[in-house]
Design a protein around this motif. Structure first.
Motif, PDB file in Angstrom:
ATOM      1  N   ALA A   1       0.826  -1.208   0.000  1.00 44.56           N
ATOM      2  CA  ALA A   1       0.000   0.000   0.000  1.00 44.56           C
ATOM      3  C   ALA A   1       0.859   1.257   0.000  1.00 44.56           C
ATOM      4  O   ALA A   1       0.622   2.198  -0.767  1.00 44.56           O
ATOM      5  CB  ALA A   1      -0.932  -0.016   1.209  1.00 44.56           C
ATOM      6  N   PHE A   2       1.894   1.290   0.831  1.00 44.65           N
ATOM      7  CA  PHE A   2       2.718   2.500   0.907  1.00 44.65           C
ATOM      8  C   PHE A   2       3.727   2.571  -0.241  1.00 44.65           C
ATOM      9  O   PHE A   2       4.172   3.661  -0.600  1.00 44.65           O
ATOM     10  CB  PHE A   2       3.376   2.601   2.280  1.00 44.65           C
ATOM     11  CG  PHE A   2       2.463   3.247   3.288  1.00 44.65           C
ATOM     12  CD1 PHE A   2       2.629   4.568   3.650  1.00 44.65           C
ATOM     13  CD2 PHE A   2       1.399   2.548   3.821  1.00 44.65           C
ATOM     14  CE1 PHE A   2       1.775   5.178   4.545  1.00 44.65           C
ATOM     15  CE2 PHE A   2       0.520   3.140   4.713  1.00 44.65           C
ATOM     16  CZ  PHE A   2       0.705   4.460   5.077  1.00 44.65           C
ATOM     17  N   HIS A   3       4.058   1.438  -0.805  1.00 41.41           N
ATOM     18  CA  HIS A   3       4.860   1.443  -2.030  1.00 41.41           C
ATOM     19  C   HIS A   3       4.072   2.137  -3.136  1.00 41.41           C
ATOM     20  O   HIS A   3       4.604   2.993  -3.860  1.00 41.41           O
ATOM     21  CB  HIS A   3       5.192   0.000  -2.430  1.00 41.41           C
ATOM     22  CG  HIS A   3       6.203  -0.112  -3.535  1.00 41.41           C
ATOM     23  ND1 HIS A   3       5.894   0.154  -4.864  1.00 41.41           N
ATOM     24  CD2 HIS A   3       7.517  -0.471  -3.520  1.00 41.41           C
ATOM     25  CE1 HIS A   3       6.974  -0.042  -5.610  1.00 41.41           C
ATOM     26  NE2 HIS A   3       7.974  -0.406  -4.817  1.00 41.41           N
TER      27      HIS A   3
ATOM     28  N   ILE B   1       7.740   2.400   1.587  1.00 45.12           N
ATOM     29  CA  ILE B   1       8.228   3.707   1.127  1.00 45.12           C
ATOM     30  C   ILE B   1       9.677   3.597   0.689  1.00 45.12           C
ATOM     31  O   ILE B   1      10.063   4.078  -0.389  1.00 45.12           O
ATOM     32  CB  ILE B   1       8.091   4.756   2.256  1.00 45.12           C
ATOM     33  CG1 ILE B   1       6.619   4.980   2.603  1.00 45.12           C
ATOM     34  CG2 ILE B   1       8.740   6.075   1.840  1.00 45.12           C
ATOM     35  CD1 ILE B   1       6.413   5.820   3.863  1.00 45.12           C
ATOM     36  N   GLY B   2      10.494   2.957   1.528  1.00 45.20           N
ATOM     37  CA  GLY B   2      11.917   2.821   1.220  1.00 45.20           C
ATOM     38  C   GLY B   2      12.152   2.053  -0.069  1.00 45.20           C
ATOM     39  O   GLY B   2      13.015   2.442  -0.879  1.00 45.20           O
TER      40      GLY B   2
ATOM     41  N   LEU C   1      16.595   7.204  -4.282  1.00 48.82           N
ATOM     42  CA  LEU C   1      16.256   8.188  -3.251  1.00 48.82           C
ATOM     43  C   LEU C   1      16.066   7.508  -1.901  1.00 48.82           C
ATOM     44  O   LEU C   1      15.925   6.290  -1.813  1.00 48.82           O
ATOM     45  CB  LEU C   1      14.961   8.927  -3.633  1.00 48.82           C
ATOM     46  CG  LEU C   1      14.945   9.640  -4.988  1.00 48.82           C
ATOM     47  CD1 LEU C   1      13.537  10.156  -5.284  1.00 48.82           C
ATOM     48  CD2 LEU C   1      15.950  10.793  -4.989  1.00 48.82           C
ATOM     49  N   GLU C   2      16.027   8.305  -0.862  1.00 50.20           N
ATOM     50  CA  GLU C   2      15.719   7.813   0.480  1.00 50.20           C
ATOM     51  C   GLU C   2      15.263   8.972   1.345  1.00 50.20           C
ATOM     52  O   GLU C   2      15.442  10.141   0.982  1.00 50.20           O
ATOM     53  CB  GLU C   2      16.941   7.144   1.110  1.00 50.20           C
ATOM     54  CG  GLU C   2      18.102   8.094   1.351  1.00 50.20           C
ATOM     55  CD  GLU C   2      19.291   7.400   2.025  1.00 50.20           C
ATOM     56  OE1 GLU C   2      19.206   6.183   2.261  1.00 50.20           O
ATOM     57  OE2 GLU C   2      20.276   8.094   2.318  1.00 50.20           O
ATOM     58  N   ILE C   3      14.658   8.629   2.466  1.00 51.45           N
ATOM     59  CA  ILE C   3      14.285   9.655   3.442  1.00 51.45           C
ATOM     60  C   ILE C   3      15.385   9.711   4.493  1.00 51.45           C
ATOM     61  O   ILE C   3      15.737   8.686   5.098  1.00 51.45           O
ATOM     62  CB  ILE C   3      12.933   9.318   4.107  1.00 51.45           C
ATOM     63  CG1 ILE C   3      11.806   9.367   3.066  1.00 51.45           C
ATOM     64  CG2 ILE C   3      12.630  10.286   5.253  1.00 51.45           C
ATOM     65  CD1 ILE C   3      10.441   8.994   3.623  1.00 51.45           C
TER      66      ILE C   3
END
Length: 351
Positions: free
Chosen positions: A176-178, A212-213, A221-223
């Motif tokens: 879902a978050f992907h 997300i990652g 990219l990354e947070i």
């Protein structure tokens, strides 16, 4: 006739089971089945028996029923908090199904404390629950060992993992978050931040962050650690986090903020409004859960809708199927979240 059978027949008060049968125009055996094995009685007959019992103020003796049938007709559910409406919807779905089948649902709350969840489960097992639903997989092994050793069917809700050794009824948090992150990437965003509830004892949050990652990594990219803010799942923490993120220099300020749920995202939007900022002009922001207010807020929140009531319905039906001997264990069931693209997200703007 055993003492247990006698108590089950007598019920409460002076009214006897035979009187209920006469009023409902059915046999005494049908009255017993209507309460002990409701699935074996038609809905019309079941309702007639219940109406007769109610009119005569007759209530089956619970202890007697359990002794006579070796059944308690009690199911249990343990949720992590009473402060979130999503779990209320899930319990509502479970309650409707269990009630229709003559089951009482016991509810426990762990407050995200695995040890408290275990204590709640032990208390329910001591009272003879015939099935149990727990949220997520972050529970002590002793909990699942106790269920398996007693042959008590169970499901893990609000989560879905094909590789899990537990029967899961819910959705894939990572996927879902992907998907949510991919949506923001498609809008041209490259500087991301996240506002999340704590991941301690919460496998769903950990899976969401992994989603997300994974999506960001495909674009290199990354947070950064400073842009991952974690705290209470409240409007206040969402607001505080947004204010903190906006103190970054313009070149380092995130253009996309992914929130772990709608509460956090709505709090951030409220803080933005107070500071003269707005989405999606100054940043894009997303939530998760699609609370009732999320589509009515201004700007309307981009989020994901999960049918939590359906999760409860599916979970209860799986547990009842095992209790009825139709299958050996509950089967995994997936509920796919729906992405709701609204006003709070837009194309990234060059700064």
């Amino acid at each position: 006739m055993t003492a247990g059978s006698k108590r089950a027949r007598e019920g409460s008060g002076r009214v006897k089971l035979e009187e209920v049968a006469r009023k409902a125009n059915v046999s005494t055996a049908t009255v017993s089945r209507a309460f002990n094995e409701p699935e074996k009685v038609s809905e019309e007959v079941r309702q007639r028996v219940k109406d007769a019992a109610r009119a005569l103020n007759w209530i089956p003796n619970a202890a007697g029923r359990a002794l006579a049938s070796r059944r308690t007709h009690i199911a249990g559910a343990i949720i992590p908090t009473l402060d979130n409406e999503i779990f209320a919807h899930q319990i509502s779905g479970m309650q409707s199904v269990f009630s229709e089948r003559g089951f009482t649902l016991f509810l426990g709350c762990s407050n995200y404390d695995p040890d408290e969840g275990l204590r709640q489960a032990d208390a329910m097992l001591a009272r003879g629950v015939e099935a149990l639903a727990v949220v997520g997989e972050s529970h002590p092994p002793e909990l699942f060992d106790a269920l398996n050793s007693r042959g008590i069917p169970y499901v893990v809700t609000y989560s879905y993992n094909k590789l899990s050794r537990h029967p899961c009824v819910g959705f894939d948090n990572r996927a879902a978050f992907h998907r949510m992150t991919e949506h923001l990437l498609s809008l041209g965003h490259r500087r991301f931040a996240a506002i999340f509830q704590p991941d301690t004892n919460n496998d769903r949050v950990r899976e969401r962050l992994c989603g997300i990652g994974d999506a960001l990594a495909t674009d290199g990219l990354e947070i950064s650690a400073q842009d991952l803010l974690m705290g209470p799942s409240t409007l206040e923490f969402g607001a505080e986090s947004l204010a903190k993120l906006m103190t970054r220099t313009v070149g380092a300020r995130p253009t996309a903020i992914i929130c772990g749920n709608d509460n956090l995202a709505l709090g951030a939007l409220m803080a933005a409004r107070e500071s003269g900022r707005e989405a999606p002009r100054d940043f894009s922001i997303t939530g998760f859960d699609d609370l009732a207010i999320s589509s009515r807020f201004s700007p309307a929140l981009t989020t994901m809708k999960v049918d939590n009531q359906e999760i409860g319905v599916l979970a209860a039906n799986e547990l009842l199927a095992v209790i009825a001997g139709k299958q050996g264990r509950a089967q995994p069931r997936e509920v796919v979240p729906v992405l709701k693209i609204r006003e709070s997200t837009g194309k990234a703007r060059a700064r």
